[in-house]
Scaffold this motif. Structure first.
Motif, PDB file in Angstrom:
ATOM      1  N   HIS A  16     -74.688 -51.735  89.046  1.00 14.64           N
ATOM      2  CA  HIS A  16     -74.621 -50.686  88.031  1.00 14.64           C
ATOM      3  C   HIS A  16     -73.187 -50.440  87.576  1.00 14.64           C
ATOM      4  O   HIS A  16     -72.882 -50.432  86.372  1.00 14.64           O
ATOM      5  CB  HIS A  16     -75.237 -49.398  88.580  1.00 14.64           C
TER       6      HIS A  16
ATOM      7  N   CYS B  12     -86.117 -46.573  81.687  1.00 14.13           N
ATOM      8  CA  CYS B  12     -86.158 -47.044  83.066  1.00 14.13           C
ATOM      9  C   CYS B  12     -85.267 -46.213  83.988  1.00 14.13           C
ATOM     10  O   CYS B  12     -85.106 -46.567  85.171  1.00 14.13           O
ATOM     11  CB  CYS B  12     -85.724 -48.508  83.126  1.00 14.13           C
TER      12      CYS B  12
ATOM     13  N   VAL C 141     -79.366 -52.119  89.183  1.00 10.01           N
ATOM     14  CA  VAL C 141     -79.609 -51.528  90.500  1.00 10.01           C
ATOM     15  C   VAL C 141     -78.481 -51.891  91.463  1.00 10.01           C
ATOM     16  O   VAL C 141     -77.848 -51.021  92.069  1.00 10.01           O
ATOM     17  CB  VAL C 141     -80.967 -51.992  91.063  1.00 10.01           C
ATOM     18  N   ARG C 142     -78.187 -53.180  91.565  1.00  9.06           N
ATOM     19  CA  ARG C 142     -77.156 -53.649  92.501  1.00  9.06           C
ATOM     20  C   ARG C 142     -75.764 -53.684  91.876  1.00  9.06           C
ATOM     21  O   ARG C 142     -74.759 -53.621  92.589  1.00  9.06           O
ATOM     22  CB  ARG C 142     -77.528 -55.047  93.006  1.00  9.06           C
TER      23      ARG C 142
ATOM     24  N   PHE D 290     -87.847 -49.892  89.608  1.00 12.94           N
ATOM     25  CA  PHE D 290     -87.547 -51.113  90.359  1.00 12.94           C
ATOM     26  C   PHE D 290     -88.676 -51.442  91.333  1.00 12.94           C
ATOM     27  O   PHE D 290     -89.082 -52.610  91.450  1.00 12.94           O
ATOM     28  CB  PHE D 290     -86.222 -50.948  91.098  1.00 12.94           C
TER      29      PHE D 290
ATOM     30  N   ARG E  81     -81.962 -41.288  88.838  1.00 16.40           N
ATOM     31  CA  ARG E  81     -81.977 -42.158  90.024  1.00 16.40           C
ATOM     32  C   ARG E  81     -83.396 -42.368  90.546  1.00 16.40           C
ATOM     33  O   ARG E  81     -83.777 -43.483  90.926  1.00 16.40           O
ATOM     34  CB  ARG E  81     -81.109 -41.551  91.126  1.00 16.40           C
TER      35      ARG E  81
ATOM     36  N   LEU F 287     -85.117 -44.685  88.168  1.00 12.46           N
ATOM     37  CA  LEU F 287     -84.591 -46.037  88.308  1.00 12.46           C
ATOM     38  C   LEU F 287     -85.231 -46.751  89.489  1.00 12.46           C
ATOM     39  O   LEU F 287     -85.706 -47.886  89.347  1.00 12.46           O
ATOM     40  CB  LEU F 287     -83.072 -45.975  88.484  1.00 12.46           C
ATOM     41  N   TRP F 288     -85.275 -46.092  90.642  1.00 15.56           N
ATOM     42  CA  TRP F 288     -85.843 -46.731  91.829  1.00 15.56           C
ATOM     43  C   TRP F 288     -87.356 -46.856  91.733  1.00 15.56           C
ATOM     44  O   TRP F 288     -87.937 -47.831  92.225  1.00 15.56           O
ATOM     45  CB  TRP F 288     -85.428 -45.968  93.081  1.00 15.56           C
TER      46      TRP F 288
ATOM     47  N   ILE G  67     -81.985 -45.751  83.405  1.00 17.56           N
ATOM     48  CA  ILE G  67     -80.657 -46.354  83.402  1.00 17.56           C
ATOM     49  C   ILE G  67     -79.744 -45.579  82.451  1.00 17.56           C
ATOM     50  O   ILE G  67     -79.937 -45.594  81.231  1.00 17.56           O
ATOM     51  CB  ILE G  67     -80.725 -47.834  82.972  1.00 17.56           C
TER      52      ILE G  67
ATOM     53  N   SER H 162     -91.067 -54.663  91.259  1.00 13.40           N
ATOM     54  CA  SER H 162     -91.055 -55.498  92.469  1.00 13.40           C
ATOM     55  C   SER H 162     -92.443 -55.619  93.094  1.00 13.40           C
ATOM     56  O   SER H 162     -92.753 -56.629  93.744  1.00 13.40           O
ATOM     57  CB  SER H 162     -90.081 -54.920  93.502  1.00 13.40           C
TER      58      SER H 162
ATOM     59  N   PHE I  64     -83.287 -56.613  86.022  1.00 14.78           N
ATOM     60  CA  PHE I  64     -83.232 -55.203  86.393  1.00 14.78           C
ATOM     61  C   PHE I  64     -82.210 -54.978  87.507  1.00 14.78           C
ATOM     62  O   PHE I  64     -81.544 -53.936  87.572  1.00 14.78           O
ATOM     63  CB  PHE I  64     -84.618 -54.731  86.832  1.00 14.78           C
ATOM     64  N   SER I  65     -82.072 -55.972  88.398  1.00 12.94           N
ATOM     65  CA  SER I  65     -81.150 -55.816  89.526  1.00 12.94           C
ATOM     66  C   SER I  65     -79.702 -55.664  89.070  1.00 12.94           C
ATOM     67  O   SER I  65     -78.858 -55.186  89.830  1.00 12.94           O
ATOM     68  CB  SER I  65     -81.279 -57.007  90.478  1.00 12.94           C
TER      69      SER I  65
END
Length: 379
Positions: free
Chosen positions: A85, A18, A82-83, A36, A29, A32-33, A20, A40, A78-79
């Motif tokens: 890390h 993913c 992301v939020r 996400f 990066r 990762l996004w 990460i 989402s 997953f957050s």
């Protein structure tokens, strides 16, 4: 053999799919996004599909609602990467640092714990991969069956889309989208759930060791190093409580929503299992239900273990020969005892991650499943 210093690298290696990693490159990066956004987008796509589907088709409606709930829990997990890390990897480092307080004779407990969780990871990956394969096989078998019945190519994806995807290129893209989404879901769930399980198990072992160290103390007034040894154990206990607070704060949102939705998800899966005749679909539903139950057990069981082990520390403190200590040491013991009597509770909102909570979920699930069976008979 899984070594202590690998904690919890074995679990995090699956998250690399993913994007990460601890020190991400620009490619990580981007991945990762992308991952996400991919996860989402699952919710809005299925809300649109549900809006276009007649409510009279209960099977499709129930499955879409169940998938939306699963998608929400995965996005929340997953957050964390992301939020939060930095906080996630800081928690890992905190666990590694506190392991430095471990004596050589205490080390085997942690090694055995990590070995068990390495096996749990493999079992978890195997189980979730079987679910993915069954989703794929069900889509392929349905596509072949409908194509033979209609005498022309008719494509079916594992998860439906709110637009026409019968063109071969569009179908291939949609199929790959579904496959990638499922793999992301698998690896995120494996990473977060087993990482939580391993951290919680390690935390419970630390609480047990704190209790043992208090029980071994001799803090009588004639002991010259009594206060120094007591301060060492108190410092260790303080670090363990701080670690528990960090872990509780970080995992509270995924724990809350998983335990909040688990009974509804299992009820919808039970309805699907009763209503479908396809063997692939029934096997897929059974495996998925087993995984959801396993997730609930992981969070509730470890929540109860941590609570019980943290409270047991107070019994060990009370069991010391505090009555033979100096006045200054007695004061330290008193404050330490007061702090240890407050259990470490994995809680978010009004839901506590504990076995009594799981029992309540099982009772509500039993009632809901009985209603589903009665409803299906009426139909």
């Amino acid at each position: 053999m899984t070594q202590l210093y690998e904690f919890p690298a074995y679990q995090f290696r699956y998250a690399r799919y993913c994007g990460i990693v601890e020190r991400p490159s620009w490619w990580n990066r981007c991945r990762l996004w992308y991952s996400f956004v991919m996860l989402s987008s699952f919710g809005p796509l299925h809300v649109l599909y549900l809006a276009k589907t007649p409510l009279s088709d209960l099977m499709i409606t129930c499955e879409e609602i169940m998938l939306l709930q699963l998608s929400a829990t995965v996005v929340l997990k997953f957050s964390l990467f992301v939020r939060h890390h930095a906080e996630m990897y800081d928690l890992v480092e905190t666990f590694k640092n506190i392991h430095k307080c471990i004596e050589p004779e205490e080390l085997p407990r942690f090694v055995r714990c990590n070995e068990v969780h390495a096996k749990l990871v493999r079992l978890y990956v195997i189980g979730t991969t079987i679910v993915v394969i069954l989703y794929e096989l069900n889509a392929i078998a349905t596509s072949v069956s409908l194509s033979l019945q209609q005498h022309h190519a008719h494509f079916v994806t594992p998860f439906s889309f709110p637009f026409d995807y019968q063109h071969p290129i569009v179908y291939a893209l949609c199929f790959l989208h579904n496959l990638d989404s499922m793999m992301l879901t698998v690896f995120i769930s494996v990473t977060i759930d087993v990482c939580y399980s391993e951290m919680a198990s390690n935390l419970a072992i630390h609480c047990d060791i704190v209790g043992e160290r208090f029980a071994k103390l001799d803090i009588s007034a004639n002991q010259p190093f009594a206060e120094r040894e007591l301060n060492k154990v108190i410092s260790y206990h303080r670090d363990v409580l701080s670690l528990a607070q960090k872990m509780t704060h970080l995992f509270q949102a995924p724990v809350f929503y998983l335990l909040l939705l688990v009974s509804t998800i299992l009820c919808l899966l039970g309805y699907e299992f009763v209503m479908v005749n396809n063997i692939y679909k029934r096997a897929q539903v059974a495996f998925l239900a087993a995984i959801i139950i396993g997730q609930a057990v992981i969070y509730t069981y470890h929540g109860s273990v941590i609570r019980d082990q943290s409270v047991n520390v107070s019994d060990s403190i009370y069991g010391t020969n505090w009555y033979e200590a100096t006045t200054a040491v007695k004061k330290q013991i008193y404050f330490c005892l007061m702090r240890a009597q407050k259990p470490v509770i994995i809680k978010s909102g009004f839901i506590e991650a504990s076995l009594p909570t799981l029992k309540k979920v099982n009772k509500s699930l039993e009632i809901e499943l009985n209603d589903v069976i009665i409803f299906t008979h009426l139909i």
